[in-house]
Design an enzyme around this catalytic site. Sequence first.
Site, short mmCIF file in Angstrom:
data_model
loop_
_atom_site.label_atom_id
_atom_site.label_comp_id
_atom_site.label_asym_id
_atom_site.label_seq_id
_atom_site.Cartn_x
_atom_site.Cartn_y
_atom_site.Cartn_z
N PHE A 16 26.65 105.05 -6.18
CA PHE A 16 25.94 104.08 -5.36
C PHE A 16 26.37 104.16 -3.90
O PHE A 16 25.54 104.09 -2.99
CB PHE A 16 26.13 102.66 -5.91
CG PHE A 16 25.06 101.71 -5.43
CD1 PHE A 16 23.73 102.08 -5.46
CD2 PHE A 16 25.38 100.46 -4.94
CE1 PHE A 16 22.72 101.22 -5.02
CE2 PHE A 16 24.39 99.58 -4.49
CZ PHE A 16 23.05 99.97 -4.53
N LYS A 193 23.37 90.94 -15.65
CA LYS A 193 22.35 91.77 -16.34
C LYS A 193 22.97 92.98 -17.03
O LYS A 193 22.40 93.53 -17.97
CB LYS A 193 21.22 92.16 -15.40
CG LYS A 193 21.61 92.94 -14.17
CD LYS A 193 21.79 94.42 -14.39
CE LYS A 193 22.52 95.04 -13.23
NZ LYS A 193 22.86 96.43 -13.38
#
Length: 355
Positions: A16, A193
Amino acid sequence: MAEQQIRVAVLGGGSFGTALASIAADNGAQVRQWMRDEALVEQINRERRNGRYLPNYPINPAVQASTDLATVLHDAELVLIAIPSKAFRSVVQTAKPWLKPEQILVSTTKGIEQDGFLLMSQVLEQETGFAHIGVIAGPNLASEIADKQLTATVIASADALTRTRVQQALGCRYFRVYASNDRHGVELGGALKNIYAIAAGMAAALGMGENTRSMLMTRALAEMSRFAVAQGANPMTFLGLAGVGDLIVTCSSNLSRNYRVGFAIGEGRTLDDAVEALGQVAEGVNTVRLVCTRAAEIGVYMPLAEGLYHVLFDGVPPQDMAKTLMMGEQSSDVEFILPREDVQQAHRDTGGWHD
Ligand SMILES: NC(=O)C1=CN([C@@H]2O[C@H](COP(=O)(O)OP(=O)(O)OC[C@H]3O[C@@H](n4cnc5c(N)ncnc54)[C@H](O)[C@@H]3O)[C@@H](O)[C@H]2O)C=CC1
Ligand SMILES: O=C(CO)COP(=O)(O)O
């Protein structure tokens, strides 16, 4: 688009951090990226490639990698921190001598610190006491961003300057940045999540149908928002990219590491094997432990997270996770409209409720 060249520092040499560094550079920023691994620095600067974490995508030549924090942080206006939650605080502590109050510090990490159940922006606040602190979260699979697939994210901060500068630094033709002032909700959405992505991967390996996946994701959203509201977040945040948006992508894609860990367990692998085979961070494994403990402390009902916890840590077979969902109390669909307690009371009133 950035009107003047903004100086961006990225801490973290994983997938990322590398994807974000390239976005900022594509957008005209001067970008320096810090990582520990000297060989990876060499490779990025020479070959314009991160062979360990994002091997198949070229890195913008304007990204300068370095193992020297002083060089990377010198003059940086915006600092993006993409370090797994387990190492986040120690990296911030190491960086502290070169951080300045006028800098904008943004966590991109979707995890929770064990001691005190702290989110990464809270760690940033504790460690620096600075005013310009924010978080980025949303449906942002690193390899798709690196491939310049059209993507959107959220910058969340109570500080308008932080929101605006991040929108200017990262918003470009393939990356759209929406703003939120519910930092806590956005950050919790990103962390929570991951739990359900593991469950969805497991269910996929067990051959679940589309109805099942849809039920799982929607009830996950109910559970996430119930927990987050109990922690002070705004439930409406979960309608946005950092809630339902990120839940959809990570519960549906084999590109999600959390989903892949779940899939491997559904196929019969042990947790340790699944994590080792992944070789990258799957934050959900730690998050489910912390969230189940916290939910028990504050009395929040989280049957999916609990079911997953028992599979991961108590040796319950993955097939049995569905039982928790199917045989739990008959409940409310959207409890912000019809409270769960009202449904329970109606069952009691008709003599059909067993506490
Ligand atoms: N990869 C993705 O698609 C996305 C990841 N994130 C979040 O970004 C965070 C970072 O994840 P990735 O870059 O994907 O992880 P990764 O597993 O690809 O890389 C982790 C990086 O952190 C470095 N690192 C680990 N411990 C360190 C330490 N003590 N000191 C210095 N560096 C250290 C590793 O060397 C590696 O460069 C995670 O919280 C993840 O949830 C958020 C959105 C998308
Ligand atoms: O957060 C992500 C996408 O938004 C990445 O998910 P994983 O960490 O499961 O790969």
